[in-house]
Write a protein that holds these residues in place. Structure first.
Motif: not given
Lengths: 110, 619
Positions: A1, A3, A85, A89, A92-93, A95-96, A99-100, A103-104, A107, B202, B289, B292, B304-305
């Motif tokens: 394949m 890969q 691939l 991944f 994406s990791g 990015f997540v 993002l977290t 956000a902390f 906001i 994740f 994700f 939460w 806002i949050a």
């Protein structure tokens, strides 16, 4: 394949493979030299007392990101074909996680 | 078959198996037992709340039952039952002979099993955890006794198993697909398993971190969550929900996958909008994700949050809506057969949509201040989890039972189960919306008369007994089928579309004598439409390389179990530390053995395969 296209197949043209390996080796040596250089620059940036921490901290973080890039793409062969691939991944990791934390920091009231 | 030559006792066979089909059965049995335990806890809850001022259980015991109901149902029933379906079906659906890492597959199961066992030991060792399944830190740090320690250590061990299982399925689906099985030809259950596994990858690390913090605080003098010493109690809530919300999708995406298979099979149609289904699955996983904090609107994060998380949450309704319409359009114009699995699928659509609608209501941050911590929320998540996940697991169990055990469950009893469960479910939880709107708070062990809650609670309790009756009928069905059920064909339902219906029921241990060549979506259906009996092979018949069974996964997990017991008591008894260290030595010793023993597996020879295939064809 798909890969496995970069796995060693003895039937593929030997001269081509030799040339490719030599090229890879050249890239590795160059990036290795660059990484040592960047590490020295980082030590210098911290050691030189004329730079304020407001400059040197973001600066060495930037150097760190470049180093991670070298590590992944030249030493762990992510620049080669067949790594789409893992890259998906990985990003994406990142990015997540980004993002977290973002956000902390923006906001969410602690 | 080669198993004849390698005969061993049934119990030893299952203790050491690395075959994905047998591990599926292990997951099904263990998850089923925990499901029944969680169900009995639910019945106790409903009996206690049936009438006001009831004293069936005491307040403290009620807290323990309630906590264990939630924890058991999510971590020890729903998760392993989802893994049972994945293990039973996914490798066969992609034309593989096993998962990528059979040894790890077995390790994942035993870690889950010992974690669950550890958690439930708490009933006999001084009381179960009592801070709710979310175990918010300020409450759980104050909880006396060892209940919360059982929660922390038990979930840590079973969580490791889940993480291992998730990674295993990712690698399997990426690397082990048969020739021609492109991503956009994968059956939807495989797709949802793939995305759910990525979510596990994740989402579980934040839970692991949270549990380590809580473990440090409770057992090793840490202060991560103690504000008086500079900690922050809210961090637990964030970590828990950064895991907890994707967890909902980890459960419900495979449920969507199961229903997609069932609806397409029994409508005798290709799934409507296959590519949009795939897109919606990935999008739900992605958005999962970013939402939460909608569990924490009343924590005081500020407007806002709250607004951002509210809008992000509502966005998830869009891909979910795409899926609902695709299922409806799949059925539209199809030649529908109302088998038991199809009944669940048809019952699922309105039930789940109701859960989705109350979800959007809860997502409205301002309104959520009213719904928060009331029975409205209880009704909402039971509509999603029972109406979505449990219906899917029951449907999947009926649908794939012949593939797992080689016998058809009785359709008549299956339909009785469905109607009892379906009616009981709506009876129990529909009224709870209104109890919540009338102000009944969740997690209370009793209530006073004269608030207008009596009738609603009584109806809810009656409904719970309907569900219990449905479950008993299912168990009777299983016993009768096991004793004298009729042998299932390879294509047990006659309309199978995907690869698992091309191999005999139950599948031989090597799955495919020859790896199949996949020539389109719904690979078996493509072959059937061209008038062929079987699949097109992609390789000549030859010896098949198989992994050896191993007892080490059991030992590795047992070591962690012993170690957890030791460390839990290390503050009370001097032997605690010793036992803890010995347990870890057992685990690492077994891992060391695994590394140094050269295990090349064995081969099933061509002649044996020809023999087995002949026997399978006759049956």
């Amino acid at each position: 394949m798909a890969q496995h296209t970069n796995s060693g197949n003895p039937n593929v043209d030997l001269a081509y493979r030799r040339k490719k390996n030599a090229e890879d080796m050249k890239h590795q040596v160059i990036s290795f030299a660059l990484m040592i250089f960047l590490t020295l620059v980082a030590f210098f940036a911290i050691g030189y007392d004329k730079f304020s921490p407001w400059f040197s901290v973001p600066f060495i973080l930037l150097l760190a990101i470049v180093q991670v890039g070298f590590q992944l793409y030249y030493f762990m062969h992510m620049s080669h074909k067949g790594h789409e691939l893992p890259a998906l991944f990985l990003y994406s990791g990142v990015f997540v996680a980004f993002l977290t934390i973002w956000a902390f920091m923006t906001i969410v009231w602690w | 078959m080669s198993t004849v030559a390698r005969k061993k006792s049934l119990i030893w066979d299952y203790l050491t198996t690395v075959d994905h089909k047998k591990i599926a059965i292990l997951y099904l049995i263990a998850g089923g037992l925990f499901f029944i335990m969680g169900g009995i806890e639910a019945l106790f809850i409903r009996i206690q709340l049936a009438v006001p001022n009831n004293d069936f259980v005491s307040a403290g015991l009620y807290n323990e039952i309630l906590t264990m109901h939630g924890t058991t149902m999510i971590f020890l029933a729903a998760m392993p039952l989802v893994f049972a379906m994945m293990n039973a079906v996914v490798p066969i659906q992609i034309g593989a002979r096993d998962v990528a890492f059979p040894f790890l597959n077995s390790l994942g199961f035993w870690l889950f099993f010992f974690g669950g066992l550890f958690l439930n030991l708490s009933w006999f060792l001084g009381g179960a955890p009592d801070a709710g399944w979310t175990s918010y830190a300020s409450l759980s740090l104050e909880s006396p006794g060892h209940g919360i320690d059982f929660y922390v250590l038990g979930l840590q061990i079973s969580g490791l198993g889940t993480l291992i299982g998730g990674i295993n399925f990712l690698v399997t689906i990426v690397n082990m697909r048969a020739p021609g099985m492109t991503y956009m030809r994968m059956p939807l259950f495989t797709w949802t398993t793939f995305v759910a596994s990525a979510l596990i990858l994740f989402a579980f690390p934040p839970l692991t971190v949270g549990l380590i913090f809580l473990m440090m605080d409770r057992l090793f003098g840490g202060n991560f969550f103690d504000p008086a010493l500079g900690g922050n109690t809210i961090i637990w809530e964030h970590l828990f929900w950064i895991f907890g919300h994707p967890e909902v999708y980890i459960l419900v995406l495979p449920a969507f996958g199961i229903f997609s298979e069932i609806i397409s099979t029994f409508s005798k149609k290709r799934l409507f909008g296959y590519s949009s289904m795939v897109f919606a699955t990935v999008l739900i996983g992605f958005l999962g994700f970013m939402v939460w904090a909608h569990h924490m609107f009343t924590v005081g994060m500020g407007p806002i949050a709250n607004a951002i998380f509210a809008v992000a949450t509502m966005a998830i309704a869009v891909p979910t809506g795409i899926k609902i319409f695709n299922w409806l359009f799949t059925m539209w114009g199809g030649s529908i057969r109302f088998t038991t699995p199809m009944l669940y699928a048809v019952g699922f659509i309105p039930s789940f949509v109701m859960g989705g609608v109350t979800g959007v209501m809860n997502a409205t941050a301002a309104a959520d201040y009213q719904y928060h911590d009331s029975y409205f929320v209880v009704a909402h998540f039971h509509y999603v989890i029972v109406g979505g996940v449990v219906f899917a697991l029951l449907a999947g169990a009926h649908y794939w039972w012949p593939k797992m055990f080689g016998k058809m469950l009785s359709e008549k009893l299956g339909k009785v189960t469905f109607w009892l469960f379906f009616i009981g479910f709506h009876l129990t939880f529909f009224i709870q919306h209104f109890l919540g709107l009338m102000g009944m708070p969740r997690r209370v062990f009793t209530y006073l008369p004269g608030q207008g809650w009596e009738t609603g609670n009584l109806i809810s309790t009656i409904g719970a007994f309907f569900m219990a009756a449905g479950t008993i009928v299912l168990l009777v069905n299983i016993v009768i089928t096991t004793v004298k059920g009729k042998k299932a064909e390879a294509d047990a339902w006659g309309d199978g579309r995907t690869l698992e219906w091309a191999v005999s029921s139950p599948a031989p241990e090597y799955n495919f004598a020859q790896t199949p060549l996949v020539r389109g979506l719904d690979a078996l259906w493509v072959e059937k439409m061209e008038g062929k009996k079987g699949l097109t092979p992609a390789e000549p018949l030859g010896d098949i390389h198989m992994p050896n069974p191993s007892f080490l996964p059991f030992v590795i997990s047992l070591g962690l179990f012993i170690s957890a017991l030791g460390f839990m008591y290390h503050n009370d008894h001097s032997w605690g530390l010793m036992v803890g260290i010995v347990g870890l030595l057992i685990t690492f010793g077994a891992m060391f053995l695994r590394s140094v023993i050269d295990d090349h597996g064995y081969h099933i020879h061509k002649e044996e395969i020809i023999e087995a295939e002949k026997k399978g064809a006759k049956a």
